[in-house]
Design a protein around this motif. Sequence first.
Motif, PDB file in Angstrom:
ATOM      1  N   GLU A 113      23.164   1.785  52.099  1.00  0.00           N
ATOM      2  CA  GLU A 113      23.891   2.193  53.398  1.00  0.00           C
ATOM      3  C   GLU A 113      22.538   2.406  54.163  1.00  0.00           C
ATOM      4  OE1 GLU A 113      26.581   3.998  50.183  1.00  0.00           O
ATOM      5  OE2 GLU A 113      23.677   3.966  49.992  1.00  0.00           O
TER       6      GLU A 113
ATOM      7  N   VAL B 252      37.381   8.458  54.994  1.00  0.00           N
ATOM      8  CA  VAL B 252      35.532   8.358  54.615  1.00  0.00           C
ATOM      9  C   VAL B 252      35.224   9.987  53.486  1.00  0.00           C
ATOM     10  CG1 VAL B 252      32.839   8.254  54.556  1.00  0.00           C
ATOM     11  CG2 VAL B 252      34.423   7.053  56.836  1.00  0.00           C
TER      12      VAL B 252
ATOM     13  N   GLY C 275      36.754   9.021  50.219  1.00  0.00           N
ATOM     14  CA  GLY C 275      35.987   7.633  49.599  1.00  0.00           C
ATOM     15  C   GLY C 275      36.919   6.460  50.008  1.00  0.00           C
TER      16      GLY C 275
ATOM     17  N   TYR D 180      37.787   2.569  51.267  1.00  0.00           N
ATOM     18  CA  TYR D 180      36.982   1.180  51.378  1.00  0.00           C
ATOM     19  C   TYR D 180      37.100   1.590  53.444  1.00  0.00           C
ATOM     20  CZ  TYR D 180      36.426   0.274  46.831  1.00  0.00           C
ATOM     21  OH  TYR D 180      36.150  -0.071  45.559  1.00  0.00           O
TER      22      TYR D 180
ATOM     23  N   ALA E 295      31.224   3.573  62.165  1.00  0.00           N
ATOM     24  CA  ALA E 295      30.743   4.697  60.484  1.00  0.00           C
ATOM     25  C   ALA E 295      29.554   4.560  60.546  1.00  0.00           C
ATOM     26  CB  ALA E 295      30.976   3.432  59.689  1.00  0.00           C
TER      27      ALA E 295
ATOM     28  N   PRO F  18      30.963   3.879  54.520  1.00  0.00           N
ATOM     29  CA  PRO F  18      32.709   3.519  54.136  1.00  0.00           C
ATOM     30  C   PRO F  18      31.773   2.520  53.016  1.00  0.00           C
ATOM     31  CG  PRO F  18      33.294   3.292  55.433  1.00  0.00           C
ATOM     32  CD  PRO F  18      31.677   4.120  56.543  1.00  0.00           C
ATOM     33  N   ARG F  19      32.105   1.845  51.647  1.00  0.00           N
ATOM     34  CA  ARG F  19      32.339   1.119  51.451  1.00  0.00           C
ATOM     35  C   ARG F  19      32.943  -0.659  51.870  1.00  0.00           C
ATOM     36  NH1 ARG F  19      28.412  -0.099  47.582  1.00  0.00           N
ATOM     37  NH2 ARG F  19      26.863   1.999  46.739  1.00  0.00           N
TER      38      ARG F  19
END
Length: 241
Positions: free
Chosen positions: A9, A140, A143, A145, A164, A177-178
């Motif tokens: 991150e 977020v 979890g 995406y 984000a 977030p990924r």
Amino acid sequence: MALPKWTDERTDQLVSFIGDESPVSQATVAEAADQLETSTRSVSSKLRKMGHEVELASASTSRAFTEAQESTLSTFVQDNSGEYTYSQIAENFEGGAFTAKSIQGKILSMELTDHVKPAPKVETVRTYSESEEETFVQMVNEGAYVEAIADALDRSVNSVRGKALSLLRSGDIDAIPRQEHTKGSAKEDPLADLGDISGMTVEAIAEAIGKTARGVKTMLTRRGLSTADYDGAAKAAKAAQ
């Protein structure tokens, strides 16, 4: 005190912060270190490990300033501690012969940054409503995406990544977030997707396409485009002289 580790991150934040700048100047390194609450040495080392070219501190300062000018600048900054920002110092020092970036790099090398007045924060134009931000934060925390958040809010992936980053800096979320699919089209033009940007601010564009303000300014200058608060055409013309 131990420096924070370079998590995925934090690395993403650093990459977003420097934008397309190359080589990365010492002034940008200092700003990134301040933003990420780490040392300039750590930022420079991380960038070089990632393959970025980083300006040497000695190269950015020793060429531009004579010993007499360095002494004068040191005295000026300390005698006016907390009174001027980097830009204001540049305007008042040596008749404006040095850019704000040069001044910042030299003051950094002299370890006098504590005497510089912080630049006022630019108020960002809201591009997400309060309810959208609440949905964003909730997703977020659950979890979700990046792509799922983009679909839920009818925004682009770049816009979600930019938002984000803003929410992370403000402390509203703990991590970016990924992204589920990392191999998108590298040929997409985020600026073109915005249409007419002449009435937008740099900050609004940065949030919309998921880049830093610095990265947006670099893009605008390279393309000779102008916005409500940045004349990229003039910058491009000056650079070409």
